[in-house]
Structures are given as C-alpha cells and as structure tokens.
Design a protein around this motif. Sequence first.
Motif, PDB file in Angstrom:
ATOM      1  N   LEU A   1     -35.398 -33.612  13.665  1.00 17.65           N
ATOM      2  CA  LEU A   1     -34.517 -32.552  13.378  1.00 17.65           C
ATOM      3  C   LEU A   1     -33.711 -31.952  14.309  1.00 17.65           C
ATOM      4  O   LEU A   1     -32.311 -31.739  14.057  1.00 17.65           O
ATOM      5  N   LEU A   2     -34.375 -31.351  15.337  1.00 13.67           N
ATOM      6  CA  LEU A   2     -33.509 -30.679  16.324  1.00 13.67           C
ATOM      7  C   LEU A   2     -32.423 -31.633  17.116  1.00 13.67           C
ATOM      8  O   LEU A   2     -31.575 -31.105  16.922  1.00 13.67           O
ATOM      9  N   LYS A   3     -32.755 -32.842  17.258  1.00 12.95           N
ATOM     10  CA  LYS A   3     -31.598 -33.726  17.825  1.00 12.95           C
ATOM     11  C   LYS A   3     -30.766 -33.849  16.646  1.00 12.95           C
ATOM     12  O   LYS A   3     -29.635 -34.034  16.968  1.00 12.95           O
ATOM     13  N   GLN A   4     -30.871 -34.073  15.322  1.00 10.81           N
ATOM     14  CA  GLN A   4     -30.011 -34.230  14.282  1.00 10.81           C
ATOM     15  C   GLN A   4     -29.101 -33.179  14.348  1.00 10.81           C
ATOM     16  O   GLN A   4     -27.779 -33.421  14.281  1.00 10.81           O
ATOM     17  N   VAL A   5     -29.585 -31.804  14.179  1.00 12.33           N
ATOM     18  CA  VAL A   5     -28.622 -30.837  13.865  1.00 12.33           C
ATOM     19  C   VAL A   5     -27.749 -30.424  15.339  1.00 12.33           C
ATOM     20  O   VAL A   5     -26.564 -30.169  15.122  1.00 12.33           O
ATOM     21  N   ARG A   6     -28.418 -30.682  16.465  1.00  9.87           N
ATOM     22  CA  ARG A   6     -27.689 -30.615  17.652  1.00  9.87           C
ATOM     23  C   ARG A   6     -26.415 -31.557  17.763  1.00  9.87           C
ATOM     24  O   ARG A   6     -25.451 -31.224  18.050  1.00  9.87           O
ATOM     25  N   GLU A   7     -26.753 -32.784  17.412  1.00  9.93           N
ATOM     26  CA  GLU A   7     -25.767 -33.707  17.040  1.00  9.93           C
ATOM     27  C   GLU A   7     -24.629 -33.394  16.065  1.00  9.93           C
ATOM     28  O   GLU A   7     -23.543 -33.406  16.379  1.00  9.93           O
ATOM     29  N   GLU A   8     -25.115 -32.796  14.932  1.00  7.41           N
ATOM     30  CA  GLU A   8     -24.191 -32.755  13.872  1.00  7.41           C
ATOM     31  C   GLU A   8     -23.272 -31.518  14.465  1.00  7.41           C
ATOM     32  O   GLU A   8     -22.167 -31.284  13.973  1.00  7.41           O
ATOM     33  N   HIS A   9     -23.783 -30.807  15.245  1.00 11.78           N
ATOM     34  CA  HIS A   9     -22.883 -29.479  15.822  1.00 11.78           C
ATOM     35  C   HIS A   9     -22.061 -29.825  17.056  1.00 11.78           C
ATOM     36  O   HIS A   9     -21.533 -29.079  17.875  1.00 11.78           O
TER      37      HIS A   9
ATOM     38  N   MET B   1     -23.044 -30.616  20.097  1.00 15.19           N
ATOM     39  CA  MET B   1     -23.453 -30.245  21.347  1.00 15.19           C
ATOM     40  C   MET B   1     -24.359 -31.323  22.071  1.00 15.19           C
ATOM     41  O   MET B   1     -24.842 -32.296  21.490  1.00 15.19           O
ATOM     42  N   THR B   2     -24.150 -31.148  23.609  1.00 17.93           N
ATOM     43  CA  THR B   2     -25.095 -31.782  24.223  1.00 17.93           C
ATOM     44  C   THR B   2     -26.451 -31.252  24.484  1.00 17.93           C
ATOM     45  O   THR B   2     -26.626 -29.978  23.956  1.00 17.93           O
ATOM     46  N   GLN B   3     -27.370 -31.937  25.143  1.00 20.06           N
ATOM     47  CA  GLN B   3     -28.740 -31.222  25.196  1.00 20.06           C
ATOM     48  C   GLN B   3     -28.563 -30.019  26.223  1.00 20.06           C
ATOM     49  O   GLN B   3     -29.009 -29.004  26.060  1.00 20.06           O
ATOM     50  N   VAL B   4     -27.674 -30.092  27.078  1.00 16.11           N
ATOM     51  CA  VAL B   4     -27.442 -28.893  27.970  1.00 16.11           C
ATOM     52  C   VAL B   4     -26.695 -28.010  27.339  1.00 16.11           C
ATOM     53  O   VAL B   4     -27.178 -26.560  27.606  1.00 16.11           O
ATOM     54  N   ASP B   5     -25.860 -28.296  26.464  1.00 18.27           N
ATOM     55  CA  ASP B   5     -25.201 -27.191  25.706  1.00 18.27           C
ATOM     56  C   ASP B   5     -26.365 -26.400  25.238  1.00 18.27           C
ATOM     57  O   ASP B   5     -26.178 -25.125  25.015  1.00 18.27           O
ATOM     58  N   ALA B   6     -27.092 -26.987  24.373  1.00 17.02           N
ATOM     59  CA  ALA B   6     -28.259 -26.434  23.603  1.00 17.02           C
ATOM     60  C   ALA B   6     -29.014 -25.583  24.306  1.00 17.02           C
ATOM     61  O   ALA B   6     -29.442 -24.491  23.890  1.00 17.02           O
ATOM     62  N   ALA B   7     -29.343 -26.073  25.329  1.00 17.26           N
ATOM     63  CA  ALA B   7     -30.215 -25.306  26.518  1.00 17.26           C
ATOM     64  C   ALA B   7     -29.597 -23.944  26.977  1.00 17.26           C
ATOM     65  O   ALA B   7     -30.236 -23.091  27.115  1.00 17.26           O
ATOM     66  N   LYS B   8     -28.552 -24.128  27.176  1.00 11.69           N
ATOM     67  CA  LYS B   8     -27.581 -23.109  27.758  1.00 11.69           C
ATOM     68  C   LYS B   8     -27.607 -21.874  26.530  1.00 11.69           C
ATOM     69  O   LYS B   8     -27.548 -20.810  26.693  1.00 11.69           O
ATOM     70  N   ASN B   9     -27.156 -22.521  25.236  1.00  4.30           N
ATOM     71  CA  ASN B   9     -26.963 -21.514  24.205  1.00  4.30           C
ATOM     72  C   ASN B   9     -28.345 -20.893  24.102  1.00  4.30           C
ATOM     73  O   ASN B   9     -28.370 -19.585  23.576  1.00  4.30           O
ATOM     74  N   LEU B  10     -29.465 -21.437  24.150  1.00  2.00           N
ATOM     75  CA  LEU B  10     -30.830 -20.959  23.817  1.00  2.00           C
ATOM     76  C   LEU B  10     -31.268 -20.220  24.979  1.00  2.00           C
ATOM     77  O   LEU B  10     -32.342 -19.704  24.720  1.00  2.00           O
ATOM     78  N   LYS B  11     -30.596 -20.286  26.089  1.00  2.00           N
ATOM     79  CA  LYS B  11     -31.095 -19.486  27.346  1.00  2.00           C
ATOM     80  C   LYS B  11     -32.412 -20.095  27.724  1.00  2.00           C
ATOM     81  O   LYS B  11     -33.395 -19.067  28.148  1.00  2.00           O
ATOM     82  N   ILE B  12     -32.756 -21.206  27.607  1.00  2.00           N
ATOM     83  CA  ILE B  12     -33.854 -21.949  28.222  1.00  2.00           C
ATOM     84  C   ILE B  12     -33.546 -23.260  29.187  1.00  2.00           C
ATOM     85  O   ILE B  12     -32.394 -23.493  29.285  1.00  2.00           O
ATOM     86  N   ALA B  13     -34.404 -23.416  29.846  1.00  2.00           N
ATOM     87  CA  ALA B  13     -34.257 -24.542  30.978  1.00  2.00           C
ATOM     88  C   ALA B  13     -33.858 -25.835  30.333  1.00  2.00           C
ATOM     89  O   ALA B  13     -34.348 -25.932  29.431  1.00  2.00           O
TER      90      ALA B  13
END
Length: 102
Positions: free
Chosen positions: A10-18, A20-32
């Motif tokens: 689900l996480l991968k699916q919604v990230r792709e729907e938005h 975003m790259t994995q790096v984008d998602a990590a930055k937005n979540l403020k996690i490594a």
Amino acid sequence: MNTPNAFHLLLKQVREEHGMTQVDAAKNLKIARQTYLDLEYGKTLPRLDILIAISALFNKSVAYFTGERPSLDSFDTMELLEELQHRHVKKAPNIADAMPHL
C-alpha cells in the motif's frame, strides 16, 4: 496491522500515485532514506508517529494502511452520487403536491 507485506504494498502504491520518489517520501516524512526503504520493502513496520505522518502525507486514513476497513478509493464517485440522488428523489415528496391549491 495485517502483515508487513500488505502495508509495504500500500505504501509503495500511494507513493507512486502521488508521483513521489522514495527519496521525496523520506524527506517529506523527515526520516532517513534507509528507514523509508525498510518500510516500503516490508523489512519493518512504522512506529505510530511515522504511520500518522504517512497517512497525512498521502491523505489516507491510518485504517487504510492497517487494513482495518476497506477504502472507498476503488468506488466510482459519480456512480455513488447518482445512486444517492436516485434514492433521495425516490423518497422526497413533491412539494407542489403537498401545497394546498388556492
């Protein structure tokens, strides 16, 4: 939570729907980046604060990610609206018929 696999898919699916790259998602979540990768690859499950942040970022409920209830995402919104309108018109009386004729 159902399984790590269900969450990570689900996480991968919604990230792709938005878009975003994995790096984008990590930055937005403020996690490594590696922490995000571990979540998306199903190696770990998120802490509650991260799950809440993921839900907010992707505009999905926590329940969506935990599999507690189905999402309405797969429903056709216009089809649901038409069905509700049809039900409403069926039950609503015609105001003109209820008015006394003068």
